[in-house]
Design a protein around this motif. Structure first.
Motif, PDB file in Angstrom:
ATOM      1  N   PHE A   1      32.337  33.039  24.496  1.00 13.78           N
ATOM      2  CA  PHE A   1      32.355  32.713  25.917  1.00 13.78           C
ATOM      3  C   PHE A   1      33.668  32.045  26.292  1.00 13.78           C
ATOM      4  O   PHE A   1      34.307  31.383  25.471  1.00 13.78           O
ATOM      5  N   SER A   2      34.024  32.192  27.561  1.00 12.95           N
ATOM      6  CA  SER A   2      35.213  31.528  28.068  1.00 12.95           C
ATOM      7  C   SER A   2      34.959  30.030  28.248  1.00 12.95           C
ATOM      8  O   SER A   2      33.824  29.608  28.559  1.00 12.95           O
ATOM      9  N   GLY A   3      35.994  29.239  28.072  1.00 14.91           N
ATOM     10  CA  GLY A   3      35.855  27.802  28.274  1.00 14.91           C
ATOM     11  C   GLY A   3      35.581  27.413  29.711  1.00 14.91           C
ATOM     12  O   GLY A   3      35.086  26.307  29.977  1.00 14.91           O
ATOM     13  N   TRP A   4      35.865  28.321  30.655  1.00 19.88           N
ATOM     14  CA  TRP A   4      35.610  28.033  32.068  1.00 19.88           C
ATOM     15  C   TRP A   4      34.116  27.936  32.368  1.00 19.88           C
ATOM     16  O   TRP A   4      33.719  27.381  33.399  1.00 19.88           O
ATOM     17  N   TYR A   5      33.291  28.470  31.480  1.00 16.35           N
ATOM     18  CA  TYR A   5      31.847  28.319  31.670  1.00 16.35           C
ATOM     19  C   TYR A   5      31.427  26.844  31.621  1.00 16.35           C
ATOM     20  O   TYR A   5      30.367  26.491  32.127  1.00 16.35           O
ATOM     21  N   LEU A   6      32.267  26.032  31.035  1.00 19.26           N
ATOM     22  CA  LEU A   6      31.953  24.608  30.956  1.00 19.26           C
ATOM     23  C   LEU A   6      31.939  23.986  32.352  1.00 19.26           C
ATOM     24  O   LEU A   6      31.116  23.105  32.630  1.00 19.26           O
ATOM     25  N   LEU A   7      32.849  24.423  33.233  1.00 23.65           N
ATOM     26  CA  LEU A   7      32.847  23.930  34.616  1.00 23.65           C
ATOM     27  C   LEU A   7      31.567  24.356  35.327  1.00 23.65           C
ATOM     28  O   LEU A   7      30.976  23.571  36.097  1.00 23.65           O
ATOM     29  N   LEU A   8      31.135  25.595  35.087  1.00 25.30           N
ATOM     30  CA  LEU A   8      29.890  26.065  35.676  1.00 25.30           C
ATOM     31  C   LEU A   8      28.708  25.240  35.177  1.00 25.30           C
ATOM     32  O   LEU A   8      27.801  24.896  35.950  1.00 25.30           O
ATOM     33  N   TYR A   9      28.741  24.909  33.900  1.00 23.76           N
ATOM     34  CA  TYR A   9      27.666  24.097  33.318  1.00 23.76           C
ATOM     35  C   TYR A   9      27.605  22.720  33.986  1.00 23.76           C
ATOM     36  O   TYR A   9      26.530  22.261  34.381  1.00 23.76           O
ATOM     37  N   TYR A  10      28.747  22.055  34.128  1.00 20.81           N
ATOM     38  CA  TYR A  10      28.767  20.732  34.751  1.00 20.81           C
ATOM     39  C   TYR A  10      28.308  20.788  36.199  1.00 20.81           C
ATOM     40  O   TYR A  10      27.635  19.870  36.691  1.00 20.81           O
ATOM     41  N   GLY A  11      28.674  21.877  36.898  1.00 19.57           N
ATOM     42  CA  GLY A  11      28.243  22.003  38.284  1.00 19.57           C
ATOM     43  C   GLY A  11      26.751  22.214  38.414  1.00 19.57           C
ATOM     44  O   GLY A  11      26.101  21.604  39.277  1.00 19.57           O
ATOM     45  N   LEU A  12      26.174  23.054  37.566  1.00 18.47           N
ATOM     46  CA  LEU A  12      24.747  23.347  37.656  1.00 18.47           C
ATOM     47  C   LEU A  12      23.883  22.181  37.211  1.00 18.47           C
ATOM     48  O   LEU A  12      22.752  22.025  37.691  1.00 18.47           O
ATOM     49  N   THR A  13      24.385  21.365  36.281  1.00 24.73           N
ATOM     50  CA  THR A  13      23.576  20.223  35.830  1.00 24.73           C
ATOM     51  C   THR A  13      23.410  19.168  36.916  1.00 24.73           C
ATOM     52  O   THR A  13      22.539  18.302  36.796  1.00 24.73           O
ATOM     53  N   MET A  14      24.220  19.238  37.968  1.00 28.53           N
ATOM     54  CA  MET A  14      24.075  18.297  39.073  1.00 28.53           C
ATOM     55  C   MET A  14      22.935  18.678  40.004  1.00 28.53           C
ATOM     56  O   MET A  14      22.514  17.866  40.830  1.00 28.53           O
ATOM     57  N   LEU A  15      22.430  19.904  39.889  1.00 29.53           N
ATOM     58  CA  LEU A  15      21.361  20.369  40.764  1.00 29.53           C
ATOM     59  C   LEU A  15      20.007  19.917  40.232  1.00 29.53           C
ATOM     60  O   LEU A  15      19.764  19.949  39.021  1.00 29.53           O
ATOM     61  N   PRO A  16      19.119  19.481  41.112  1.00 32.42           N
ATOM     62  CA  PRO A  16      17.779  19.080  40.648  1.00 32.42           C
ATOM     63  C   PRO A  16      17.001  20.279  40.131  1.00 32.42           C
ATOM     64  O   PRO A  16      17.155  21.403  40.630  1.00 32.42           O
ATOM     65  N   PHE A  17      16.164  20.044  39.145  1.00 29.83           N
ATOM     66  CA  PHE A  17      15.309  21.043  38.513  1.00 29.83           C
ATOM     67  C   PHE A  17      16.119  22.059  37.698  1.00 29.83           C
ATOM     68  O   PHE A  17      15.791  22.333  36.550  1.00 29.83           O
ATOM     69  N   VAL A  18      17.159  22.609  38.282  1.00 29.23           N
ATOM     70  CA  VAL A  18      17.954  23.613  37.578  1.00 29.23           C
ATOM     71  C   VAL A  18      18.758  22.972  36.449  1.00 29.23           C
ATOM     72  O   VAL A  18      18.977  23.595  35.398  1.00 29.23           O
ATOM     73  N   GLY A  19      19.197  21.728  36.640  1.00 32.71           N
ATOM     74  CA  GLY A  19      20.040  21.066  35.654  1.00 32.71           C
ATOM     75  C   GLY A  19      19.412  20.984  34.280  1.00 32.71           C
ATOM     76  O   GLY A  19      20.090  21.191  33.267  1.00 32.71           O
ATOM     77  N   GLY A  20      18.117  20.686  34.215  1.00 28.63           N
ATOM     78  CA  GLY A  20      17.442  20.577  32.923  1.00 28.63           C
ATOM     79  C   GLY A  20      17.411  21.908  32.189  1.00 28.63           C
ATOM     80  O   GLY A  20      17.626  21.970  30.979  1.00 28.63           O
ATOM     81  N   ILE A  21      17.147  22.991  32.920  1.00 30.90           N
ATOM     82  CA  ILE A  21      17.109  24.320  32.304  1.00 30.90           C
ATOM     83  C   ILE A  21      18.487  24.719  31.787  1.00 30.90           C
ATOM     84  O   ILE A  21      18.638  25.242  30.682  1.00 30.90           O
ATOM     85  N   VAL A  22      19.518  24.429  32.602  1.00 33.30           N
ATOM     86  CA  VAL A  22      20.888  24.757  32.199  1.00 33.30           C
ATOM     87  C   VAL A  22      21.286  23.960  30.969  1.00 33.30           C
ATOM     88  O   VAL A  22      21.959  24.478  30.060  1.00 33.30           O
ATOM     89  N   ALA A  23      20.880  22.692  30.895  1.00 30.37           N
ATOM     90  CA  ALA A  23      21.209  21.858  29.737  1.00 30.37           C
ATOM     91  C   ALA A  23      20.578  22.416  28.464  1.00 30.37           C
ATOM     92  O   ALA A  23      21.201  22.410  27.396  1.00 30.37           O
ATOM     93  N   ILE A  24      19.339  22.913  28.564  1.00 30.56           N
ATOM     94  CA  ILE A  24      18.675  23.500  27.397  1.00 30.56           C
ATOM     95  C   ILE A  24      19.394  24.770  26.956  1.00 30.56           C
ATOM     96  O   ILE A  24      19.614  24.995  25.752  1.00 30.56           O
ATOM     97  N   ILE A  25      19.787  25.605  27.920  1.00 29.13           N
ATOM     98  CA  ILE A  25      20.515  26.833  27.588  1.00 29.13           C
ATOM     99  C   ILE A  25      21.837  26.509  26.918  1.00 29.13           C
ATOM    100  O   ILE A  25      22.230  27.137  25.919  1.00 29.13           O
TER     101      ILE A  25
END
Length: 207
Positions: A152-176
């Motif tokens: 994977f590209s390292g830019w996915y890390l920015l997407l990860y940090y952005g999605l973890t700020m969202l309620p409910f979705v953040g927990g699922i993204v953290a597990i993935i």
């Protein structure tokens, strides 16, 4: 031991790949150091809270004793006239004048203990901030290299940090993200570099 300090040697190296052992050993080091520095902070806070509670209880008891003395002085007038030995018929009862007050107690150095705990906690916070600043870049770099190892590209890390700020979705993204970090790297070379498990790359990394 070299796996724990390898990300420091590759401090700001965002290119290339890192195997799972390098990434997770560094995360373990971060966890141990962070816990070791947070423990004195929590202990200091608990001690200060306990000390404040003891001082508050002591102050309440002292205030109650003084109020009791005032009440005794108000109602405890001499009723024994003309047989009292004291020449002042309206003087309060003698013992009531010496009822417990703040000066009759020793606080046991609670103030000094609180100051010491505050100093220990402040020092631990300062050291923890220094550690986080020192490990921010190598931790970011080794995470990017771990993503490269999986493909994977390292830019996915920015997407990860952005999605973890969202309620409910953040927990699922953290597990993935956690699952991805545990995934084995791609065998052989990929577009981000050579296989870190190969003998040639192993020697290059630890050279």
């Amino acid at each position: 031991m070299h796996w724990f300090i390898l990300p420091f040697r590759r401090y700001a190296e965002f290119s290339g790949r890192s195997r799972r052992r390098e990434y997770w050993c560094f995360q373990l080091l971060n966890l141990v150091v962070t816990f070791a520095l947070i423990a004195p902070i929590l202990a200091s806070l608990m001690s200060i809270v306990a000390t404040s509670g003891e001082m508050g209880s002591f102050s309440s008891r002292s205030q109650s004793y003084v109020q009791l003395a005032d009440a005794s002085a108000a109602v405890g007038k001499r009723k024994c006239e003309p047989f009292c030995s004291s020449p002042a018929p309206d003087a309060p009862i003698g013992p009531a004048q010496n009822v417990f007050n703040d000066s009759s107690f020793d606080d046991g150095g609670l103030g000094d203990d609180a100051l010491t705990e505050l100093l220990v906690g402040s020092t631990s916070i300062f050291l923890l901030a220094i550690w986080w600043l020192a490990t921010f870049i190598p931790n970011l770099a080794v995470t990017v290299r771990r993503l490269h190892d999986v493909g994977f590209s390292g830019w996915y890390l920015l997407l990860y940090y952005g999605l973890t700020m969202l309620p409910f979705v953040g927990g699922i993204v953290a597990i993935i993200f956690l699952v991805v970090m545990f995934m084995p790297g791609q065998k052989g070379d990929n577009r981000y570099g050579g296989d870190p498990k190969s003998a040639d790359n192993y020697e290059m990394v630890f050279a």
